[in-house]
Design a protein around this motif. Structure first.
Motif, short mmCIF file in Angstrom:
data_model
loop_
_atom_site.label_atom_id
_atom_site.label_comp_id
_atom_site.label_asym_id
_atom_site.label_seq_id
_atom_site.Cartn_x
_atom_site.Cartn_y
_atom_site.Cartn_z
N UNK A 22 0.83 -1.20 0.00
CA UNK A 22 0.00 0.00 0.00
C UNK A 22 0.87 1.25 0.00
N UNK A 23 1.85 1.26 0.87
CA UNK A 23 2.73 2.43 0.98
C UNK A 23 3.59 2.61 -0.26
N UNK A 24 4.23 1.53 -0.69
CA UNK A 24 5.18 1.64 -1.80
C UNK A 24 4.45 1.86 -3.12
N UNK A 25 3.33 1.22 -3.32
CA UNK A 25 2.62 1.36 -4.59
C UNK A 25 1.98 2.74 -4.73
N UNK A 70 2.21 5.51 -2.33
CA UNK A 70 2.83 6.66 -1.70
C UNK A 70 2.14 7.08 -0.42
N UNK A 108 8.63 7.65 -2.36
CA UNK A 108 7.92 7.43 -1.10
C UNK A 108 6.66 8.29 -1.01
N UNK A 109 6.74 9.52 -1.48
CA UNK A 109 5.58 10.41 -1.37
C UNK A 109 4.45 9.99 -2.32
N UNK A 110 4.82 9.64 -3.54
CA UNK A 110 3.78 9.42 -4.55
C UNK A 110 3.58 7.97 -4.98
N UNK A 111 4.47 7.09 -4.57
CA UNK A 111 4.30 5.68 -4.92
C UNK A 111 4.86 5.35 -6.29
#
Lengths: 199, 199
Positions: free
Chosen positions: A191-194, A196, B193-196
């Motif tokens: 969820x985080x990596x895909x 952001x 990290x911010x936007x995936x």
DNA sequence: CATATTAAGTAAGTGTCACTCACCCATTTC
DNA sequence: GAAATGGGTGAGTGACACTTACTTAATATG
């Protein structure tokens, strides 16, 4: 192919490797003595040096063996999965699961070998670690080609973020002997990596 | 506050710490002997054990000292930065810059101490590492409260992803003595990290 | 089939290293 | 001026990783 087969190896060698694995379940590598390894294995200390260059080399060989099993399992899990993001999710899940189950393997990989410069010349690194990275890289490239993954980020950075995140999630679990919540951690990470962190 | 002041400490102690830092620039901790440290410092071997419990404790104290400097610099860089994401970017940049400049510090933190169980009881870990994590956590919470950061990801996971990514980007640079491209790496990491990674 | 060759395994070291201990010597304190 | 404190010494020690010379068992070879 330079496969490390379990067969054909002399019994003493196997016993030594098995002994180290057992001992690593109880204490860290530095506080395990060669005498202790020999005693646990039921052989003499000298025999260790017939099969391994030194104590660390033994550690690397044990890691190599476990890593090969891991890669096999990972590729099995990957079979039939479609889509780059789904494949990355599969890898993350396989890794978390294996790290959680094979604590000795994970401890060696994440905490015990990093500080020996020799490790990076070993087969465990040159074959397995690089293989693992390459598998991820290939999937990222595939994802970029098929328009599943953004083109404007360097593939190597994506790989670093994935690998770094997974390891950092597992490290405290390994060091403080906590269990890894594989399913939820997989979802959280993907969820985080895909997508952001930005709202 | 339990500040480790450079003042008031006996000269022998300072010389020993300085000697280890010098030697760590040339070789890894394991292959540095206490005799070598003493010789470089210009003191006798016994003196090391007046000020430090053992060889590893000396390493932890050196790390503690360098880490305190790092935290100071990081908080200075953070002054005046507005917005949670901008703050996170600032921290990432400060960290990359410091890791690149202070190679000895980074080598100790990322590769040399991980394998000693004692490290996690040391001040370097209990004060500095946790402090560093807490600073990040506070910013994440702030970002969630102010609607800058997604509410549906566990703050701890966000922190792990950030820290893990940064470390994983720096590790090869530290081990194979390559330089860190601070500016571009900062942008790459923040972007990811911010936007995936998903298109 | 005897013999040379290799491999598995042993036993007794050895040098090095982290760490200890008893002891100086200079200040400070009462 | 004696006692206490703190910085510093140097000889020693046990444990540990690793070596070397040897034995025994299996395998190959003339």
């Amino acid at each position: 192919m330079a496969k490390t087969s379990t067969r054909k190896l002399p019994p003493g060698r196997l016993k030594i490797a098995r002994a180290l694995k057992t001992l690593l379940g109880k204490k860290d590598f530095n506080s395990i003595t060669t005498a202790e390894i020999a005693k646990t294995a039921g052989v003499t200390e000298g025999l260790i040096y017939k099969y391994f260059n030194d104590k660390r080399d033994l550690l690397f060989k044990v890691l190599l063996e476990l890593f090969e099993q891991f890669l096999l399992q990972m590729e099995k899990d990957l079979k039939g999965v479609e889509g780059a993001l789904n494949k990355l999710r599969s890898i993350i899940q396989s890794t978390l699961f294996w790290y959680d189950q094979q604590r000795v393997f994970t401890r060696i990989l994440l905490v015990e070998v990093r500080n020996s410069p020799d490790f990076f010349k070993s087969d465990a690194y040159q074959q397995c670690v690089r293989d693992y990275s390459k598998i991820i890289m290939d999937i990222i490239h595939e994802g970029i080609d098929l328009d599943e993954i953004r083109k404007d980020i360097k593939p190597s950075v994506i790989r670093q973020v994935i690998q770094g995140s997974v390891e950092h999630v597992c490290l405290p679990a390994i060091i403080f002997n906590r269990e890894i919540a594989v399913e939820t951690a997989t979802e959280d990470l993907c969820c985080t990596i895909f997508f952001g962190i930005q709202r």
